[in-house]
Design a protein around this motif. Sequence first.
Motif, mmCIF file in Angstrom:
data_model
loop_
_atom_site.group_PDB
_atom_site.id
_atom_site.type_symbol
_atom_site.label_atom_id
_atom_site.label_comp_id
_atom_site.label_asym_id
_atom_site.label_seq_id
_atom_site.Cartn_x
_atom_site.Cartn_y
_atom_site.Cartn_z
ATOM 1 N N ILE A 20 40.240 39.676 38.425
ATOM 2 C CA ILE A 20 39.330 40.306 39.401
ATOM 3 C C ILE A 20 38.786 41.607 38.815
ATOM 4 O O ILE A 20 37.587 41.883 38.865
ATOM 5 N N GLU A 23 36.158 41.019 36.361
ATOM 6 C CA GLU A 23 34.946 40.404 36.906
ATOM 7 C C GLU A 23 34.068 41.402 37.669
ATOM 8 O O GLU A 23 32.848 41.248 37.704
ATOM 9 N N VAL A 24 34.701 42.422 38.276
ATOM 10 C CA VAL A 24 33.892 43.312 39.139
ATOM 11 C C VAL A 24 32.893 44.114 38.310
ATOM 12 O O VAL A 24 33.192 44.563 37.201
ATOM 13 N N TYR A 29 32.137 46.271 46.669
ATOM 14 C CA TYR A 29 32.220 44.947 47.306
ATOM 15 C C TYR A 29 32.931 45.129 48.646
ATOM 16 O O TYR A 29 34.043 45.664 48.671
ATOM 17 N N ILE A 55 36.654 47.253 45.576
ATOM 18 C CA ILE A 55 36.698 46.146 46.549
ATOM 19 C C ILE A 55 37.367 46.654 47.816
ATOM 20 O O ILE A 55 38.504 47.118 47.788
ATOM 21 N N ASP A 188 29.666 41.797 52.050
ATOM 22 C CA ASP A 188 29.217 40.978 50.906
ATOM 23 C C ASP A 188 29.749 39.549 50.961
ATOM 24 O O ASP A 188 29.286 38.690 50.217
ATOM 25 N N ILE A 230 39.403 35.925 46.710
ATOM 26 C CA ILE A 230 38.644 37.160 46.441
ATOM 27 C C ILE A 230 37.933 37.051 45.090
ATOM 28 O O ILE A 230 36.766 37.441 44.957
ATOM 29 N N LEU A 231 38.622 36.469 44.087
ATOM 30 C CA LEU A 231 37.993 36.289 42.766
ATOM 31 C C LEU A 231 36.745 35.412 42.883
ATOM 32 O O LEU A 231 35.694 35.705 42.307
ATOM 33 N N VAL A 234 33.958 37.455 44.439
ATOM 34 C CA VAL A 234 33.374 38.407 43.483
ATOM 35 C C VAL A 234 32.428 37.673 42.522
ATOM 36 O O VAL A 234 31.299 38.110 42.272
ATOM 37 N N LYS A 235 32.881 36.511 42.029
ATOM 38 C CA LYS A 235 32.043 35.749 41.090
ATOM 39 C C LYS A 235 30.734 35.338 41.745
ATOM 40 O O LYS A 235 29.670 35.426 41.141
ATOM 41 N N ASN A 238 28.438 38.313 42.173
ATOM 42 C CA ASN A 238 27.856 38.718 40.888
ATOM 43 C C ASN A 238 26.726 37.788 40.448
ATOM 44 O O ASN A 238 25.776 38.208 39.810
#
Lengths: 370, 94
Positions: A20, A23-24, A29, A55, A188, A230-231, A234-235, A238
């Motif tokens: 995570i 990735e951020v 977020y 996040i 988001d 959550i991952l 986020v992906k 993005n």
Amino acid sequence: MKMVDEYRNPEKIRALSEAIRAEVGDRGYRFMEICGGHTHSIYRFGLNELLPENIEMIHGPGCPVCVLPIGKVDEALTLTNDPNVILCAFGDVMRVPGSKISPLEAKARGKDVRMVYSPLDALKLAIDHPDKEVVFFAIGFETTAPSTALTIMRASQLKVENFAVFCNHVTVGPPIRSILESADLDLDGFVGPGHVSAVIGTTPYDFVAEEFGRPLVVSGFEPIDILESILLLVKMVNRGEAAIYNQYVRAVKREGNAAAIAAISEVFEARPSFEWRGLGFIEQSAYRIRKAYAHFDAEARFAMEEISSPEPEDAICGDVLIGAKRPENCPLLGSQCTPEHPIGALMVSSEGACSAYYTYVHRTLVATKG
Amino acid sequence: MCLGIPGIVTKVGVNDAEFAEVEVSSIRRTVHLGMVADSSVEVGDWLLIHVGFAIAKLDEDEAIRTVDFQAQSGKDYQQEIDAFASLIGGEDQI
């Protein structure tokens, strides 16, 4: 027992936390977990600590006890003024404060209020006490609504005349829409509820992506489930992608549980409007009992009148419920409002954001400060 | 209150076909099968139980993992078990 540890494996948790962080991007977020069960897991496992600072997890309105307006408790308690009525409620509901007292306090004062584990227990009470009127104070999202529906169908089949339901069942979709329409929150994406989705499936969330362009991931309750969800969020953020994803495939099917959905539509229909604590009135957001089962509808049988009761003074339950404020912002938390003596409903249920915060963060902070 | 707890089926066809007896943490009680009516339920199957109703069938690994997960949460699981054990008038069959 490999499976037991699979979703709590510390190495896997660390790896997900790092994934995570990797990735951020350079932005904030804001994700809302809708379900109180997820809120509980986030606090219990300290998942917030494992997330990067940009996040923010906002706790949503998915705790059925917490969204019940005070007036509904008052309405239910008026029924107990009739000595012929036995009012039945789930354990959590027993402790929800009305504007003056909770069902548990009403019981202590001699009213016939009983805690039940199942709506079927209330029906059994009615069968055992044909001289009494037994009313079940029903609350809950789509996880619980089919149980009440099947109990009413059973009562109808057995021709139990002295059983009725005060129906306060609510649905999860409309409050999500209401939150998305509120410009203030600027979310988001969403971690979608687990057990509710086991009943309704994932299609009722399609509007979140299609109309509002936000992703939603239906998630299991274990630390790895929530971090994976959550991952994924986020992906998707993005990539500028909005989709509905099911992380909890071991319990949730896209089409949901057909038998449960059928029971709901057999017995219930949408109310034009229903009041939610913190969110106000939301259209088509709750169920009422269909005319075909009117005999089991306490509102019709007992000519119940709506009561609108104000929130407790100084409490910020409503703002916490929609994620506009956090439990730690409340002046009453930990002093006047505790799980032992709750003032607001968010402190009553272990799924309430305030109870989870108090249990897993506040007490530790107080202990550390000495 | 949305907690679903896994229970193992110990008897089917209790009272009528709509009910089965399940065991949770050494406590037995009947549960309604209306929401799992589309699949057969047999002794030894695992069910996810919510307020006296089976809301889903579980495979054994998932059931054991969930029991272990919930048992660690202490108070909440114990409250659910206590409620599960509470019977009206000593009989829970309708």
